[in-house]
Write a protein that holds these residues in place. Structure first.
Motif, PDB file in Angstrom:
ATOM      1  N   ASN A  14       0.836  -1.185   0.000  1.00 17.83           N
ATOM      2  CA  ASN A  14       0.000   0.000   0.000  1.00 17.83           C
ATOM      3  C   ASN A  14       0.877   1.243   0.000  1.00 17.83           C
ATOM      4  OD1 ASN A  14       0.601  -0.710   2.703  1.00 17.83           O
ATOM      5  ND2 ASN A  14      -0.991   0.629   3.479  1.00 17.83           N
ATOM      6  N   LEU A  15       0.348   2.283  -0.589  1.00 23.50           N
ATOM      7  CA  LEU A  15       1.079   3.519  -0.799  1.00 23.50           C
ATOM      8  C   LEU A  15       0.247   4.693  -0.303  1.00 23.50           C
ATOM      9  CD1 LEU A  15       2.146   2.815  -4.476  1.00 23.50           C
ATOM     10  CD2 LEU A  15       3.695   2.836  -2.529  1.00 23.50           C
ATOM     11  N   ALA A  16       0.932   5.700   0.181  1.00 23.44           N
ATOM     12  CA  ALA A  16       0.243   6.938   0.519  1.00 23.44           C
ATOM     13  C   ALA A  16      -0.318   7.572  -0.750  1.00 23.44           C
ATOM     14  CB  ALA A  16       1.208   7.895   1.210  1.00 23.44           C
ATOM     15  N   ASP A  17      -1.414   8.268  -0.618  1.00 20.89           N
ATOM     16  CA  ASP A  17      -2.035   8.897  -1.787  1.00 20.89           C
ATOM     17  C   ASP A  17      -1.077   9.845  -2.491  1.00 20.89           C
ATOM     18  OD1 ASP A  17      -5.378   9.190  -0.321  1.00 20.89           O
ATOM     19  OD2 ASP A  17      -4.384   7.530  -1.343  1.00 20.89           O
ATOM     20  N   SER A  18      -0.224  10.494  -1.728  1.00 22.69           N
ATOM     21  CA  SER A  18       0.682  11.486  -2.297  1.00 22.69           C
ATOM     22  C   SER A  18       1.741  10.888  -3.218  1.00 22.69           C
ATOM     23  CB  SER A  18       1.369  12.269  -1.174  1.00 22.69           C
ATOM     24  OG  SER A  18       2.100  11.397  -0.333  1.00 22.69           O
ATOM     25  N   VAL A  19       1.950   9.577  -3.145  1.00 20.47           N
ATOM     26  CA  VAL A  19       2.990   8.957  -3.960  1.00 20.47           C
ATOM     27  C   VAL A  19       2.444   7.905  -4.914  1.00 20.47           C
ATOM     28  CG1 VAL A  19       4.676   9.395  -2.136  1.00 20.47           C
ATOM     29  CG2 VAL A  19       3.594   7.138  -2.318  1.00 20.47           C
ATOM     30  N   LYS A  20       1.160   7.632  -4.861  1.00 19.58           N
ATOM     31  CA  LYS A  20       0.578   6.641  -5.763  1.00 19.58           C
ATOM     32  C   LYS A  20       0.799   7.047  -7.218  1.00 19.58           C
ATOM     33  CE  LYS A  20      -3.013   4.673  -2.814  1.00 19.58           C
ATOM     34  NZ  LYS A  20      -4.463   4.596  -2.496  1.00 19.58           N
ATOM     35  N   GLY A  21       1.166   6.053  -8.017  1.00 22.71           N
ATOM     36  CA  GLY A  21       1.439   6.318  -9.416  1.00 22.71           C
ATOM     37  C   GLY A  21       2.862   6.784  -9.679  1.00 22.71           C
ATOM     38  N   ARG A  22       3.604   7.086  -8.622  1.00 15.22           N
ATOM     39  CA  ARG A  22       4.995   7.540  -8.783  1.00 15.22           C
ATOM     40  C   ARG A  22       5.996   6.619  -8.081  1.00 15.22           C
ATOM     41  NH1 ARG A  22       6.582  12.251  -6.606  1.00 15.22           N
ATOM     42  NH2 ARG A  22       5.083  12.203  -4.881  1.00 15.22           N
ATOM     43  N   PHE A  23       5.638   6.075  -6.934  1.00 15.18           N
ATOM     44  CA  PHE A  23       6.535   5.235  -6.145  1.00 15.18           C
ATOM     45  C   PHE A  23       6.092   3.781  -6.218  1.00 15.18           C
ATOM     46  CE2 PHE A  23       8.056   8.581  -2.787  1.00 15.18           C
ATOM     47  CZ  PHE A  23       8.371   9.452  -3.811  1.00 15.18           C
ATOM     48  N   ILE A  24       7.069   2.891  -6.130  1.00 17.79           N
ATOM     49  CA  ILE A  24       6.800   1.454  -6.094  1.00 17.79           C
ATOM     50  C   ILE A  24       7.629   0.841  -4.977  1.00 17.79           C
ATOM     51  CG2 ILE A  24       6.942  -0.714  -7.364  1.00 17.79           C
ATOM     52  CD1 ILE A  24       6.899   0.975  -9.953  1.00 17.79           C
ATOM     53  N   ILE A  25       6.991   0.027  -4.156  1.00 13.23           N
ATOM     54  CA  ILE A  25       7.710  -0.695  -3.116  1.00 13.23           C
ATOM     55  C   ILE A  25       7.784  -2.162  -3.515  1.00 13.23           C
ATOM     56  CG2 ILE A  25       5.616  -1.062  -1.720  1.00 13.23           C
ATOM     57  CD1 ILE A  25       7.438  -0.834   0.773  1.00 13.23           C
ATOM     58  N   SER A  26       8.938  -2.757  -3.262  1.00 11.06           N
ATOM     59  CA  SER A  26       9.126  -4.173  -3.576  1.00 11.06           C
ATOM     60  C   SER A  26      10.126  -4.757  -2.584  1.00 11.06           C
ATOM     61  CB  SER A  26       9.629  -4.351  -5.003  1.00 11.06           C
ATOM     62  OG  SER A  26      10.887  -3.720  -5.175  1.00 11.06           O
ATOM     63  N   ARG A  27      10.242  -6.078  -2.599  1.00 10.46           N
ATOM     64  CA  ARG A  27      11.180  -6.715  -1.693  1.00 10.46           C
ATOM     65  C   ARG A  27      11.785  -7.932  -2.350  1.00 10.46           C
ATOM     66  NH1 ARG A  27       8.255  -7.892   3.635  1.00 10.46           N
ATOM     67  NH2 ARG A  27      10.263  -8.822   4.176  1.00 10.46           N
ATOM     68  N   ASP A  28      12.984  -8.258  -1.917  1.00  5.24           N
ATOM     69  CA  ASP A  28      13.686  -9.464  -2.342  1.00  5.24           C
ATOM     70  C   ASP A  28      14.077 -10.184  -1.063  1.00  5.24           C
ATOM     71  OD1 ASP A  28      15.426 -11.423  -3.203  1.00  5.24           O
ATOM     72  OD2 ASP A  28      16.389 -10.155  -4.689  1.00  5.24           O
ATOM     73  N   ASN A  29      13.292 -11.164  -0.675  1.00  5.91           N
ATOM     74  CA  ASN A  29      13.542 -11.841   0.595  1.00  5.91           C
ATOM     75  C   ASN A  29      14.840 -12.644   0.574  1.00  5.91           C
ATOM     76  OD1 ASN A  29      11.334 -10.773   1.885  1.00  5.91           O
ATOM     77  ND2 ASN A  29      10.019 -12.541   1.529  1.00  5.91           N
ATOM     78  N   ALA A  30      15.267 -13.070  -0.589  1.00  7.77           N
ATOM     79  CA  ALA A  30      16.534 -13.802  -0.683  1.00  7.77           C
ATOM     80  C   ALA A  30      17.711 -12.887  -0.322  1.00  7.77           C
ATOM     81  CB  ALA A  30      16.719 -14.365  -2.080  1.00  7.77           C
ATOM     82  N   LYS A  31      17.540 -11.596  -0.555  1.00  8.18           N
ATOM     83  CA  LYS A  31      18.587 -10.624  -0.244  1.00  8.18           C
ATOM     84  C   LYS A  31      18.273  -9.835   1.031  1.00  8.18           C
ATOM     85  CE  LYS A  31      19.979  -9.913  -5.051  1.00  8.18           C
ATOM     86  NZ  LYS A  31      20.169  -8.921  -6.143  1.00  8.18           N
ATOM     87  N   ASN A  32      17.157 -10.150   1.656  1.00  6.42           N
ATOM     88  CA  ASN A  32      16.741  -9.433   2.880  1.00  6.42           C
ATOM     89  C   ASN A  32      16.719  -7.928   2.651  1.00  6.42           C
ATOM     90  OD1 ASN A  32      16.546 -11.840   4.478  1.00  6.42           O
ATOM     91  ND2 ASN A  32      18.785 -11.856   4.578  1.00  6.42           N
ATOM     92  N   THR A  33      16.188  -7.538   1.523  1.00  6.47           N
ATOM     93  CA  THR A  33      16.210  -6.134   1.135  1.00  6.47           C
ATOM     94  C   THR A  33      14.835  -5.699   0.625  1.00  6.47           C
ATOM     95  OG1 THR A  33      18.548  -6.271   0.540  1.00  6.47           O
ATOM     96  CG2 THR A  33      17.316  -4.415  -0.344  1.00  6.47           C
ATOM     97  N   VAL A  34      14.453  -4.485   0.993  1.00  7.99           N
ATOM     98  CA  VAL A  34      13.245  -3.880   0.461  1.00  7.99           C
ATOM     99  C   VAL A  34      13.650  -2.615  -0.291  1.00  7.99           C
ATOM    100  CG1 VAL A  34      12.781  -2.533   2.546  1.00  7.99           C
ATOM    101  CG2 VAL A  34      10.908  -3.121   1.017  1.00  7.99           C
ATOM    102  N   TYR A  35      12.927  -2.327  -1.345  1.00  8.54           N
ATOM    103  CA  TYR A  35      13.262  -1.216  -2.224  1.00  8.54           C
ATOM    104  C   TYR A  35      12.099  -0.230  -2.308  1.00  8.54           C
ATOM    105  CZ  TYR A  35      16.648  -4.705  -3.766  1.00  8.54           C
ATOM    106  OH  TYR A  35      17.622  -5.662  -3.810  1.00  8.54           O
ATOM    107  N   LEU A  36      12.462   1.007  -2.551  1.00 12.99           N
ATOM    108  CA  LEU A  36      11.465   2.026  -2.853  1.00 12.99           C
ATOM    109  C   LEU A  36      11.914   2.745  -4.112  1.00 12.99           C
ATOM    110  CD1 LEU A  36       8.820   3.360  -1.874  1.00 12.99           C
ATOM    111  CD2 LEU A  36      10.247   5.140  -0.822  1.00 12.99           C
TER     112      LEU A  36
END
Length: 127
Positions: free
Chosen positions: A59-81
């Motif tokens: 889920n994303l704040a309304d202010s960033v929807k359509g511009r930001f993407i959050i994802s994760r790579d559990n194999a690397k224990n890393t989350v991205y924005l």
């Protein structure tokens, strides 16, 4: 116990892009829901984005929807924005947060629900 380290912040012109990373270490055998929050000078910390422990819900704040993407790579224990079409009002210190929870949705939009926090990374967007 888990430790979080953010990276990828910097100075960018309006309309540009940045990708923030948050690397987790420590008890990464557990699965954590992850969130990004930001705090601009003189303002309260605000929710930006969150992702459930398995990546199945975001889920994303309304202010960033359509511009930001959050994802994760559990194999690397890393989350991205991934932050695109940046605006001067996106200027803030961005914090990564984690909590050992299976909850998703609005629960993850509340800072008080996170047990672990990184030190933050500065993002500055010039006009």
């Amino acid at each position: 116990q888990v430790q979080l380290v953010e990276s990828g912040g910097g100075l960018v012109q309006a309309g540009g892009s940045l990708r923030l990373s948050c690397a987790a270490s420590g008890r990464t055998d557990y699965r954590y829901a992850m969130g990004w929050f930001r705090q601009a000078p003189g303002k309260e910390r605000e929710f930006v984005a969150a992702i459930s422990w398995n990546g199945g819900s975001t889920n994303l704040a309304d202010s960033v929807k359509g511009r930001f993407i959050i994802s994760r790579d559990n194999a690397k224990n890393t989350v991205y924005l991934q932050m695109n079409s940046l605006k001067p009002e996106d200027t803030a210190v961005y914090y990564c947060a984690a909590d050992r929870t299976y909850y998703s949705g609005s629960y993850l939009a509340r800072a008080n629900n996170y047990a672990y926090w990184g030190q933050g990374t500065q993002v500055t967007v010039s006009s």
